[in-house]
Design a protein around this motif. Structure first.
Motif, mmCIF file in Angstrom:
data_model
loop_
_atom_site.group_PDB
_atom_site.id
_atom_site.type_symbol
_atom_site.label_atom_id
_atom_site.label_comp_id
_atom_site.label_asym_id
_atom_site.label_seq_id
_atom_site.Cartn_x
_atom_site.Cartn_y
_atom_site.Cartn_z
ATOM 1 N N THR A 46 23.694 -21.816 25.945
ATOM 2 C CA THR A 46 22.397 -21.243 25.583
ATOM 3 C C THR A 46 21.480 -22.311 25.001
ATOM 4 O O THR A 46 20.323 -22.447 25.407
ATOM 5 C CB THR A 46 22.581 -20.123 24.538
ATOM 6 N N VAL A 47 22.019 -23.085 24.059
ATOM 7 C CA VAL A 47 21.228 -24.152 23.449
ATOM 8 C C VAL A 47 20.723 -25.111 24.519
ATOM 9 O O VAL A 47 19.549 -25.481 24.555
ATOM 10 C CB VAL A 47 22.063 -24.917 22.397
ATOM 11 N N LEU A 48 21.615 -25.468 25.415
ATOM 12 C CA LEU A 48 21.274 -26.378 26.512
ATOM 13 C C LEU A 48 20.099 -25.844 27.321
ATOM 14 O O LEU A 48 19.133 -26.554 27.604
ATOM 15 C CB LEU A 48 22.501 -26.499 27.404
ATOM 16 N N GLY A 49 20.173 -24.563 27.683
ATOM 17 C CA GLY A 49 19.121 -23.939 28.475
ATOM 18 C C GLY A 49 17.795 -23.909 27.737
ATOM 19 O O GLY A 49 16.743 -24.256 28.291
ATOM 20 N N ILE A 50 17.835 -23.525 26.454
ATOM 21 C CA ILE A 50 16.585 -23.436 25.688
ATOM 22 C C ILE A 50 15.972 -24.826 25.491
ATOM 23 O O ILE A 50 14.767 -25.001 25.618
ATOM 24 C CB ILE A 50 16.818 -22.750 24.317
ATOM 25 N N VAL A 51 16.841 -25.816 25.208
ATOM 26 C CA VAL A 51 16.327 -27.184 25.059
ATOM 27 C C VAL A 51 15.617 -27.615 26.336
ATOM 28 O O VAL A 51 14.504 -28.142 26.307
ATOM 29 C CB VAL A 51 17.480 -28.172 24.748
ATOM 30 N N GLY A 52 16.266 -27.365 27.472
ATOM 31 C CA GLY A 52 15.676 -27.756 28.750
ATOM 32 C C GLY A 52 14.330 -27.105 28.973
ATOM 33 O O GLY A 52 13.348 -27.773 29.305
ATOM 34 N N LEU A 53 14.275 -25.791 28.755
ATOM 35 C CA LEU A 53 13.030 -25.061 28.995
ATOM 36 C C LEU A 53 11.918 -25.498 28.043
ATOM 37 O O LEU A 53 10.805 -25.771 28.466
ATOM 38 C CB LEU A 53 13.265 -23.549 28.873
#
Lengths: 159, 172
Positions: A46-53
């Motif tokens: 989740t963190v990875l996805g939010i950071v990317g976005l």
């Protein structure tokens, strides 16, 4: 890169000592590690996805446009909010803050951005909640945001 | 069923990403580039971090952690937390699982808030970059103020969280 080498050499030393001292305990350490990794994997993703976005949408250029060279409290609040939601590596954040300062942003705005950036982590919150609980995360981040605003105010007055 | 629930957030993000791919492909490509970079970083660091945690869990006794970082550790406990936090050790998400196991071993909430805060805000390599781009007065003043407020937040949270919070939330 240097940090990674440091972490792994430290780990190797500890691991060797641990295995020499007790194979049984070392095995248990691996088990604990595996279980913790599996438990945190979804929040890591989740963190990875939010950071990317957020980093894809809020690029340094967009941030400088939003914070701009305007003075005034609105710019400071905007900077504080942007700092809270983004997670920018310091190697990018400090040069960005420096250039904003030169282009006319106030000390208060810059310190609001930097302090919320480092003290408030909305992006990493899913993982913080998973490991430390909802109440801890909520308190730490909201108190951090308040403190960041006060710090920015003090810095704006002193510097 | 529980595993589906656990992956709810990653799935929502996946949908947002798909939407972005149609709506604004260039941003989506940029985002995926960022994700890939962070994924590599996490994939390299996380196994080491969890193993270190495992070793700590097995070898370091509760009494020692309680003595160094527990609620009776006072100023020395805060100093140790600050020191541990400022060491050059990597991104903040690495610190969460460590903090959880330190709390389980009896570290106080105040100390752990200082630890997490200095990990995020007062890292030594980060301060070097800050001094270079924003000057020594800015960096020094921010360091002092941040440290001061971290202690206040820590004390406040220690007061606000119920005594059995750690037992209930983290030990489960």
């Amino acid at each position: 890169m240097r940090i990674i080498i440091m972490i792994y050499s430290l780990l190797m030393i500890c691991l060797v000592i641990s295995i020499i001292k007790s194979k049984e305990k070392s095995k248990r350490a691996f088990k604990v590690a595996g279980k913790a990794l599996i438990k945190t994997a979804p929040s890591l993703l989740t963190v990875l996805g939010i950071v990317g976005l957020t980093l894809g949408i809020l690029t340094p250029e967009t941030i400088s446009k939003l914070v701009g060279s305007e003075a005034g409290y609105l710019a400071t609040i905007m900077a504080a909010v942007l700092g809270a939601i983004t997670l920018i590596p310091s190697l990018v954040a400090f040069p960005l803050a420096g250039s904003l300062l030169r282009s006319g942003a106030t000390i208060m705005t810059i310190s609001a951005f930097i302090t919320t950036l480092v003290m408030v982590g909305i992006v990493t919150a899913p993982m913080e909640i998973e490991t430390l609980g909802k109440k801890f995360t909520l308190l730490r981040n909201s108190l951090g945001f308040l403190a960041a605003l006060i710090i920015a105010g003090i810095m704006g007055v002193i510097l | 069923m529980t595993s589906v629930k656990k992956f709810k957030m990653p799935m929502i993000i996946g949908f947002v990403f798909l939407f972005l791919l149609f709506y604004d492909p260039s941003t989506a490509i940029k985002s995926s580039g960022v994700m890939w970079d962070y994924f590599k970083e996490m994939a390299i660091i996380m196994p080491a971090v969890f193993l270190m945690m495992g070793l700590m869990e097995v070898w370091v006794s509760k009494d020692k952690i309680q003595m160094w970082l527990g609620s009776g550790s006072g100023i020395r406990g805060i100093a140790i937390s600050l020191f541990l936090g400022t060491l050059p050790t990597g991104p903040l998400y690495v610190a969460f699982p460590m903090t959880a196991s330190l709390l389980k071993k009896g570290a106080s909430i105040t100390n752990m808030v200082v630890f997490l805060g200095s990990w995020a805000a007062l890292k030594i390599p980060q301060l070097m970059v800050e001094i270079k781009f924003l000057g020594l007065p800015f960096a020094a003043l921010r360091f002092i103020l941040t440290f001061f407020f971290l202690i206040i937040i820590g004390l406040l949270m220690d007061f606000l969280l119920e005594e059995n919070y750690i037992k209930e939330k983290i030990n489960e």
